[in-house]
Design a protein around this motif. Structure first.
Motif, mmCIF file in Angstrom:
data_model
loop_
_atom_site.group_PDB
_atom_site.id
_atom_site.type_symbol
_atom_site.label_atom_id
_atom_site.label_comp_id
_atom_site.label_asym_id
_atom_site.label_seq_id
_atom_site.Cartn_x
_atom_site.Cartn_y
_atom_site.Cartn_z
ATOM 1 N N GLU A 52 -28.331 13.329 63.995
ATOM 2 C CA GLU A 52 -27.416 13.730 65.092
ATOM 3 C C GLU A 52 -26.080 13.691 64.981
ATOM 4 O OE1 GLU A 52 -30.891 12.199 68.450
ATOM 5 O OE2 GLU A 52 -28.837 11.232 68.360
ATOM 6 N N LEU A 53 -25.728 12.530 64.141
ATOM 7 C CA LEU A 53 -24.052 12.571 63.769
ATOM 8 C C LEU A 53 -23.796 13.522 62.990
ATOM 9 C CD1 LEU A 53 -23.980 8.575 64.026
ATOM 10 C CD2 LEU A 53 -22.771 10.169 65.758
ATOM 11 N N GLN A 299 -23.339 5.192 59.720
ATOM 12 C CA GLN A 299 -22.869 5.276 61.002
ATOM 13 C C GLN A 299 -21.773 4.310 61.416
ATOM 14 O OE1 GLN A 299 -26.379 4.484 63.857
ATOM 15 N NE2 GLN A 299 -27.600 5.690 62.197
ATOM 16 N N ASP A 300 -21.490 3.385 60.419
ATOM 17 C CA ASP A 300 -20.195 2.650 60.578
ATOM 18 C C ASP A 300 -18.975 3.544 60.353
ATOM 19 O OD1 ASP A 300 -21.492 0.084 60.286
ATOM 20 O OD2 ASP A 300 -21.122 -0.308 58.259
ATOM 21 N N ALA A 301 -19.304 4.625 59.439
ATOM 22 C CA ALA A 301 -18.035 5.569 59.328
ATOM 23 C C ALA A 301 -18.061 6.273 60.269
ATOM 24 C CB ALA A 301 -18.541 6.412 58.009
ATOM 25 N N ARG A 406 -26.343 5.739 73.751
ATOM 26 C CA ARG A 406 -26.235 6.954 73.240
ATOM 27 C C ARG A 406 -26.463 8.120 74.532
ATOM 28 N NH1 ARG A 406 -31.283 9.303 72.478
ATOM 29 N NH2 ARG A 406 -31.266 11.186 70.950
ATOM 30 N N PHE A 407 -25.644 9.114 74.462
ATOM 31 C CA PHE A 407 -25.602 10.232 75.231
ATOM 32 C C PHE A 407 -26.409 11.337 74.343
ATOM 33 C CE2 PHE A 407 -24.273 13.920 77.429
ATOM 34 C CZ PHE A 407 -24.178 13.873 78.821
ATOM 35 N N ALA A 408 -27.689 11.467 75.073
ATOM 36 C CA ALA A 408 -28.665 12.509 74.177
ATOM 37 C C ALA A 408 -27.855 13.675 73.970
ATOM 38 C CB ALA A 408 -29.857 12.698 75.312
ATOM 39 N N PRO A 409 -28.072 14.162 72.642
ATOM 40 C CA PRO A 409 -27.240 15.344 72.200
ATOM 41 C C PRO A 409 -28.080 16.465 72.465
ATOM 42 C CG PRO A 409 -28.381 14.190 70.278
ATOM 43 C CD PRO A 409 -28.824 13.272 71.529
ATOM 44 N N ALA A 410 -27.617 17.513 72.243
ATOM 45 C CA ALA A 410 -28.271 18.870 72.187
ATOM 46 C C ALA A 410 -27.782 19.778 70.971
ATOM 47 C CB ALA A 410 -27.994 19.795 73.467
ATOM 48 N N ARG A 411 -28.487 20.547 70.350
ATOM 49 C CA ARG A 411 -28.092 21.165 69.135
ATOM 50 C C ARG A 411 -27.081 22.388 69.718
ATOM 51 N NH1 ARG A 411 -31.190 21.193 64.508
ATOM 52 N NH2 ARG A 411 -29.140 21.881 63.582
ATOM 53 N N GLY A 412 -26.145 22.558 68.715
ATOM 54 C CA GLY A 412 -25.201 23.583 68.950
ATOM 55 C C GLY A 412 -23.754 23.294 69.467
ATOM 56 N N HIS A 413 -23.782 21.747 69.623
ATOM 57 C CA HIS A 413 -22.496 21.215 70.170
ATOM 58 C C HIS A 413 -21.815 20.719 68.978
ATOM 59 C CE1 HIS A 413 -23.814 21.113 74.313
ATOM 60 N NE2 HIS A 413 -23.533 22.228 74.138
ATOM 61 N N ALA A 414 -21.679 21.479 67.703
ATOM 62 C CA ALA A 414 -21.500 20.695 66.470
ATOM 63 C C ALA A 414 -20.228 21.391 65.996
ATOM 64 C CB ALA A 414 -22.633 20.921 65.394
ATOM 65 N N GLY A 415 -19.565 20.335 65.115
ATOM 66 C CA GLY A 415 -18.356 20.909 64.253
ATOM 67 C C GLY A 415 -17.242 20.849 64.734
ATOM 68 N N GLY A 462 -20.736 10.191 70.225
ATOM 69 C CA GLY A 462 -21.871 10.253 70.967
ATOM 70 C C GLY A 462 -22.310 9.218 71.809
ATOM 71 N N TYR A 463 -21.450 8.361 71.934
ATOM 72 C CA TYR A 463 -21.927 6.993 73.003
ATOM 73 C C TYR A 463 -21.032 7.285 74.075
ATOM 74 C CZ TYR A 463 -24.553 5.161 69.062
ATOM 75 O OH TYR A 463 -25.499 5.068 67.804
#
Length: 498
Positions: A52-53, A299-301, A406-415, A462-463
């Motif tokens: 997800e990240l 996830q540290d990074a 965690r705020f549940a993600p949706a694909r397509g909100h990337a980059g 994403g939190y």
């Protein structure tokens, strides 16, 4: 020109750190003392939360295309299946365990870093550094013999379990070494009575043997061999263990890597000293049970990079960086505890304890809610920061994630580029007013909320940072001002939820 952040170590953690800093517009140098990438497969597992990240970062599709999608974890005694954990129940767009050899993970991260204008400087070793208060003076030795002195804005040690950065800082790496040794083989396997996308663990009075599928038709085989000091096994030794502990009829051939290893369970208390940080194995090492190690480091990074970017851009106070160690230190403690507990359960030798283990595992795994909970826990979607100093609000009647979750993600909100926080709100007038007041810190893109009666402030990783009733946007306003100012963390806050 702004001084760069120096990241030491170009493994998965260092590469993730450098790529995230570059994505957020922070000048960065990534150095590694090795002249080329290590070809050993090492870490294999990439769990849903890390994917997800990576999706937020804009490169998850390349990983999904390259890896093997494992669907179940099966626990056997001989040919009897005691438990089956299905990863399809994970509440994520990435409902699987991605199996990918570490060199391929590093290659994909390096490709991603290049698209962001970065690269690895190989054959460059950090030999010393001094925190001056306004920067870090670093001494680098190149393979050519040249010695370079550079001024870094910050130094991040992603340089592994034997970290020079950690040792130079004098950070205690407390913990213990398990007395049991393990052997490892990456090889072709035939005759295994399991699905090709299943992880298989076989329990036997002598110990366990585990088979993890990887791309290319091979398996990672791991077995415990007791406290004796052992060297890398030969193929015959691996086959002998598989014959005795496995289901029978399994043949191992064509090994590409044979090794032996021990397990350390250690962590630092402090992740930061002034302008210097540690991350990944430099900050925590633990049992490979659950495949959490590389994921925890990556996830540290993701956690540190957006905070450092806000500070470097002048949009947050330096105290914000203290929340990195508070949040990730709690996660490391939980992972250390969980992986150690699982390892000790797997290594049980007492006959009565082994019988009880089999009865309990068979009994509880028959309950769907338990299977789903185990899958969610392994996937790391349950990782949360309930003790974070950044959390604000927790409105009564809230239906959806709370601060630190965690705020549940949706694909397509990337980059997206830049370390912007985002709003999830139905009241777009109030949300737009917040965006106008916090231009540059808040993304102009407003997302649909899980519950229209409330607003969510979501961090770049994403939190949830804050929640508020839709009619009380001032709570979100205060949370943003708190991030701008930095927050005073509570050292050693409580355990991670999940």
């Amino acid at each position: 020109m702004a001084k760069p952040v120096l990241v030491v170590g170009a493994g998965p953690v260092g590469l993730t750190m450098a790529a995230e800093l570059a994505r957020h517009g922070v000048p960065v140098r990534l150095v590694d003392r090795l002249p080329a990438r290590d070809g050993q497969s090492r870490a294999l597992a990439i769990w849903a939360r890390t994917l997800e990240l990576l999706d937020i970062a804009g490169c998850a599709d390349a990983f999904m295309a390259a890896g093997l999608h494992a669907r179940t974890l099966d626990i056997h005694a001989g040919r009897t299946v005691l438990a089956r954990i299905a990863f399809g129940s994970i509440a994520s767009p990435f409902a699987c365990l991605l199996m990918l050899a570490q060199p391929d993970t590093e290659r994909l991260l390096e490709d991603h870093l290049r698209t962001l204008g970065g690269h690895i400087e190989r054959g460059v070793e950090l030999t010393d550094f001094v925190d001056t208060g306004t920067g870090v003076t670093c001494t680098l030795r190149h393979d050519s013999g040249e010695v370079e002195t550079m001024e870094a804005a910050w130094l991040i040690g992603c340089d592994g379990a034997h970290s020079l950065v950690r040792r130079t800082l004098g950070l205690a790496f407390t913990g213990a070494t398990l007395p049991t040794r393990f052997i490892l083989a990456d090889a072709h396997v035939t005759g295994l009575p399991t699905a090709p996308d299943a992880l298989a663990m076989f329990w036997h009075p002598d110990g366990a043997v585990m088979f993890f599928p990887v791309p290319g038709g091979r398996y990672r085989i791991i077995a415990d061999v007791g406290p004796a000091s052992v060297h890398a096994p030969d193929l015959l030794a691996v086959q002998t263990i598989v014959n005795r502990r496995g289901p029978g009829g399994v043949t191992v051939s064509d090994p590409v890597w044979l090794s032996a290893f021990g397990v350390n369970e250690r962590r630092v208390r402090d992740y930061r000293a002034g302008r210097v940080f540690v991350a990944g194995d430099a900050a925590h090492v633990h049992s490979p049970a659950g495949g959490q190690g590389m994921n925890t480091g990556m996830q540290d990074a993701f956690n540190l990079a957006w905070k450092l970017a806000l500070v470097e851009r002048g949009q947050a106070g330096p105290a914000l960086l203290d929340s990195y160690g508070v949040e990730r230190g709690a996660v490391a403690r939980q992972v250390l505890s969980d992986s150690g507990r699982v390892t000790r359960i797997v290594l049980l030798r007492n006959p009565l304890a082994r019988l009880l283990r089999a009865l309990v595992v068979r009994g509880v795994s028959g309950l769907p809610v338990i299977r789903h909970m185990v899958a969610a826990h392994l996937s790391e979607i349950m990782v949360a920061y309930p003790g974070s100093p950044l959390n604000m609000g927790d409105a009564a009647g809230l239906r959806g994630p709370r601060p630190g979750q965690r705020f549940a993600p949706a694909r397509g909100h990337a980059g997206a580029h830049g370390p912007c926080l985002t709003l999830a709100a139905a009241d777009h007038d109030a949300a737009r007013a917040l965006v106008a007041r916090h231009a540059g810190l808040l993304s102009p893109h407003i997302h649909p909320p899980p519950d229209p009666r409330f607003m969510w402030l979501v961090r770049p990783d994403g939190y949830v940072a804050a929640t508020a009733h839709a009619g009380r946007p001032q709570v979100i306003d205060r949370a943003l001002e708190r991030i701008r100012a930095g927050a005073s963390p509570h050292r050693d806050s409580g355990p991670v939820a999940g």
